[in-house]
Design an enzyme around this catalytic site. Sequence first.
Site, PDB file in Angstrom:
ATOM      1  N   ASP A 111       0.855  -1.185   0.000  1.00  0.00           N
ATOM      2  CA  ASP A 111       0.000   0.000   0.000  1.00  0.00           C
ATOM      3  C   ASP A 111       0.887   1.230   0.000  1.00  0.00           C
ATOM      4  O   ASP A 111       2.039   1.177   0.444  1.00  0.00           O
ATOM      5  CB  ASP A 111      -0.914   0.011   1.231  1.00  0.00           C
ATOM      6  CG  ASP A 111      -2.027  -1.027   1.145  1.00  0.00           C
ATOM      7  OD1 ASP A 111      -2.422  -1.390   0.022  1.00  0.00           O
ATOM      8  OD2 ASP A 111      -2.513  -1.454   2.204  1.00  0.00           O
ATOM      9  N   ASP A 128      -6.844  -1.485  -4.749  1.00  0.00           N
ATOM     10  CA  ASP A 128      -7.970  -1.278  -3.838  1.00  0.00           C
ATOM     11  C   ASP A 128      -9.013  -0.354  -4.460  1.00  0.00           C
ATOM     12  O   ASP A 128     -10.218  -0.601  -4.366  1.00  0.00           O
ATOM     13  CB  ASP A 128      -7.496  -0.683  -2.512  1.00  0.00           C
ATOM     14  CG  ASP A 128      -6.537  -1.585  -1.761  1.00  0.00           C
ATOM     15  OD1 ASP A 128      -6.564  -2.813  -1.977  1.00  0.00           O
ATOM     16  OD2 ASP A 128      -5.748  -1.050  -0.953  1.00  0.00           O
TER      17      ASP A 128
END
Length: 151
Positions: A111, A128
Amino acid sequence: MKSEKFWIKFILFFILVLGIDQVIKWIFLSGFEWHSKCISLILALNKGVAFSMFAFLGEWLKFLQVGLIAFLLWYFYREKIIKNFPYISGILFGAAISNLIDRFLRGGVVDYVYWHCGFDFAIFNFADVMIDLSIVLFAYFYFFKKNDKIS
């Protein structure tokens, strides 16, 4: 052959989303960082799912995700969701597989987008966002365009 063109569309979007996501992650794995008042682009390894939930499952989480993705792929094929919505399906599965690749290769999902202006928000990535986008699009077609399909 015409009836099988949906696979080409599905695979094209699958590879496109997976490729973009993995290239962006490679950039952050190579050391790139950027900070502003509200957003930081910084590497973080998420061993759980959203908000690091289920991180306690450790190695089991990736195998549960393999099962979930396999089940969804079978269900989408059986219900002709891939055939009727090849672009959206390709986006969803390309993003899901990209995050799964991270789990197997890096021990967690890479991330890098961190919102910290006014409140701390979860760190997330391109995959995402693509998963969220595909879910919103599926919901839109389900609730507002039941008889439409994207082909």
